[in-house]
Design an enzyme around this catalytic site. Structure first.
Site, mmCIF file in Angstrom:
data_model
loop_
_atom_site.group_PDB
_atom_site.id
_atom_site.type_symbol
_atom_site.label_atom_id
_atom_site.label_comp_id
_atom_site.label_asym_id
_atom_site.label_seq_id
_atom_site.Cartn_x
_atom_site.Cartn_y
_atom_site.Cartn_z
ATOM 1 N N GLU A 1 0.792 -1.243 0.000
ATOM 2 C CA GLU A 1 0.000 0.000 0.000
ATOM 3 C C GLU A 1 0.822 1.289 0.000
ATOM 4 O OE1 GLU A 1 -2.654 -0.383 3.363
ATOM 5 O OE2 GLU A 1 -3.690 -2.095 2.507
ATOM 6 N N GLU B 1 -6.095 -10.910 -0.850
ATOM 7 C CA GLU B 1 -6.937 -10.688 0.337
ATOM 8 C C GLU B 1 -8.416 -10.622 -0.057
ATOM 9 O OE1 GLU B 1 -5.487 -7.220 2.460
ATOM 10 O OE2 GLU B 1 -3.413 -7.806 2.137
#
Ligand code: XIL
Length: 535
Positions: A347, A452
């Site tokens: 991220e 995820e």
């Protein structure tokens, strides 16, 4: 058998509750030890010292040594206002286990019994475990077993009688029958049997590794553990390999001089999970080395002191390199071949566009991602692929930023793959997602993993059919892309049941809290079968 209503005072005495220890982890360790030894009862009294009982209802208790006691001392329970009044033993440690109860009693009441009370799924339940036929002249024994459900909470083992006559207790003991399992908390729903569910790992074998996220707590619950072993060929630790779990604060801060360029790391907490994975042929995704979240601030400061200024680039590059080196060296030494991928950076792109101004960015500068991949390549354990991982990574704006950032890394030969987190909802176009996925391959030529996956539902999808349809289409398209030559290597769902999900309320996973298969599970399984049929 008399029920003891909520009005009795048993609850008030919780602080003086029985139980040998109070720390959760020591509890489980001690109870296991005691269960293995088999000589010491886990819980109970022979009233030699002070007892671990507490009053149940309106009673008077005293330890006596008079002619009513057999050998040594006995507990004399008198002034019993009602037949259910006696003594309680707090027994949450027995949750999910079979308890073996034993006692020796004397009373003019025809019977004295050992019973169990607990709350489960909104109801209070009372059950007798055994009943001694008592008389005034001597002691009578009873012994019995009872299986306490995993949903039980506020568990009390207690002694009561048919009437309000005095009770003498010579001894009472509670043990575990069979192997002990520690359930730290009551399950909110009773588990269903999942042993006949089709196995996702088998259905997708040879196509994709199928993973889930795990934690130490989850693998300690047998129902989850067995399910994971049957269903998954890949696992990611939900939290326990993140920087704040791997960095050893106490050791580092105890001697900042010594650890100045190389923060101390710790791995002991991972052992149970990694051994479990190894034993069950489950491969690991490492998650994650560099991230702005779940990373301690002290890492970024001079002398590791938040009160000082931020460490400079040179020092932070050293810390970064040594941290990556420590983790990878530990892994190569202890678990060679177990990991197949690592999220080196997670991220790094900002929601508003461009790079996120994280503490890594602030201290090292714009090239921190490049440097991280360079170090990761330098120390990577054999068989591990290096990934950049992000959410909303299919969206074109974000994708542009990601590609701009990782292209030089790919050109330098330091990037093996892109992890698309895929925290989705049924409103996201599956086709659009696949367009994004294909673009990573066409521009970078690297592997793709879905790292995820979870798909949020809305209230209108009460029977989860829309969500099921989504999962089905998602997996089918993914397999089609793979058949077209895009190297998609694994799909990880971010959790097993909706009640374990980090997106509580969105019900984004394949099973309900009771482990009942949702349409999403069925569709996920069927997608694999459809592809096989077309081959
Ligand atoms: C989440 C975990 O699921 C939670 O238990 C934790 O409290 C916060 O992090 N992107 C990631 C994951 O890369 O590590 C995050 O996991 C979810 C978003």
């Amino acid at each position: 058998l008399t029920a003891c209503g909520a009005g009795n005072d048993s609850g008030k005495n919780d602080s003086s509750a029985a139980g040998t220890v109070s720390e959760e982890n020591t509890e489980s360790a001690e109870i296991k030890d005691a269960a293995e030894k088999d000589d010491d009862a886990i819980l109970g009294d022979n009233f030699g010292k002070s007892g671990s009982y507490m009053a149940r209802g309106d009673v008077k208790t005293e330890i006596v040594d008079d002619d009513k006691a057999a050998n040594g001392k006995a507990l004399h329970i008198s002034g019993r206002a009602e037949s259910w009044c006696g003594v309680n033993y707090s027994a949450d440690l027995f949750r999910g286990n079979t308890v073996k109860a034993k006692g020796r009693f004397r009373s003019t009441s025809p019977h004295v019994s050992i019973s169990v009370q607990y709350n489960a799924l909104g109801n209070t339940t009372y059950n007798q475990i055994c009943r001694a036929e008592t008389n005034a002249d001597g002691y009578a024994e009873c012994e019995g077993t009872f299986e306490i459900p995993t949903t039980a909470d506020k568990i009390l083992l207690y002694i009561e009688a048919d009437n309000t006559d005095d009770i003498y207790v010579d001894s009472v003991s509670f043990d575990i029958e069979g192997e002990y399992t520690y359930y730290p908390e009551a399950q909110k729903e009773a588990f269903v049997d999942t042993s006949d569910y089709p196995s996702l790992r088998e259905l997708y074998e040879g196509e994709l590794l199928i993973g889930t996220c795990i934690s130490d707590k989850i693998i300690k619950t047998p129902e989850y553990k067995d399910f994971i072993a049957r269903q998954f060929s890949s696992a990611t630790m939900e939290n326990e390999m993140k920087p704040d779990s791997l960095l050893d604060r106490d050791t580092t801060l105890s001697d900042p001089e010594k650890y100045m360029e190389s923060p101390a790391v710790k791995f002991d907490h991972l052992k149970a999970q990694l051994d479990f994975a190894k034993e069950n042929g489950i491969k690991l995704r490492g998650h994650t080395l560099l991230w702005h979240n779940q990373t301690p601030e002290w890492l970024f400061f001079k002398d590791y002191k938040n009160s000082k200024e931020l460490a400079d680039r040179e020092l932070m590059l050293k810390r970064m390199e040594n941290y990556i080196k420590s983790v990878f060296e530990w892994e190569s030494e202890n678990y060679p071949g177990l990991f197949y991928a690592w999220d080196v950076v997670n991220e790094a792109i900002d929601d508003g566009g461009g790079m996120r101004k994280s503490l890594w960015y602030q201290t090292v500068g714009e090239d921190f991602v490049e440097r991280a991949f360079e170090y990761a390549r330098k120390y990577q354990p054999e068989g591990v692929k290096l990934f950049y991982n992000d959410y909303n990574s299919y969206m074109s704006g974000k994708q542009n930023d990601i590609l701009k950032m990782v292209k030089p890394i790919a050109e330098a030969g330091n990037l093996d793959g892109i992890g698309m987190q895929s925290h989705l909802n049924t409103g996201v176009s599956v086709d659009l997602f696949m367009v994004g996925l294909k673009r990573y391959y066409s521009e970078l030529g690297c592997e793709i993993q879905i790292t995820e996956l979870d798909v949020g539902t809305d209230k209108s999808d009460a029977d989860y059919s829309k969500q099921g349809d989504y999962y089905g289409r998602f997996m089918t398209k993914l397999l089609e892309c793979k058949a077209d030559g895009i190297p998609i290597t694994s799909v990880t769902v971010w959790g097993i049941t909706d009640s374990l999900s980090w997106r509580q309320g969105d019900d984004p996973l394949l099973l309900t809290g009771s482990m009942t298969a949702k349409p999403a599970f069925t569709a996920f399984a069927e997608a694999a079968e459809t592809v096989r049929k077309s081959e």
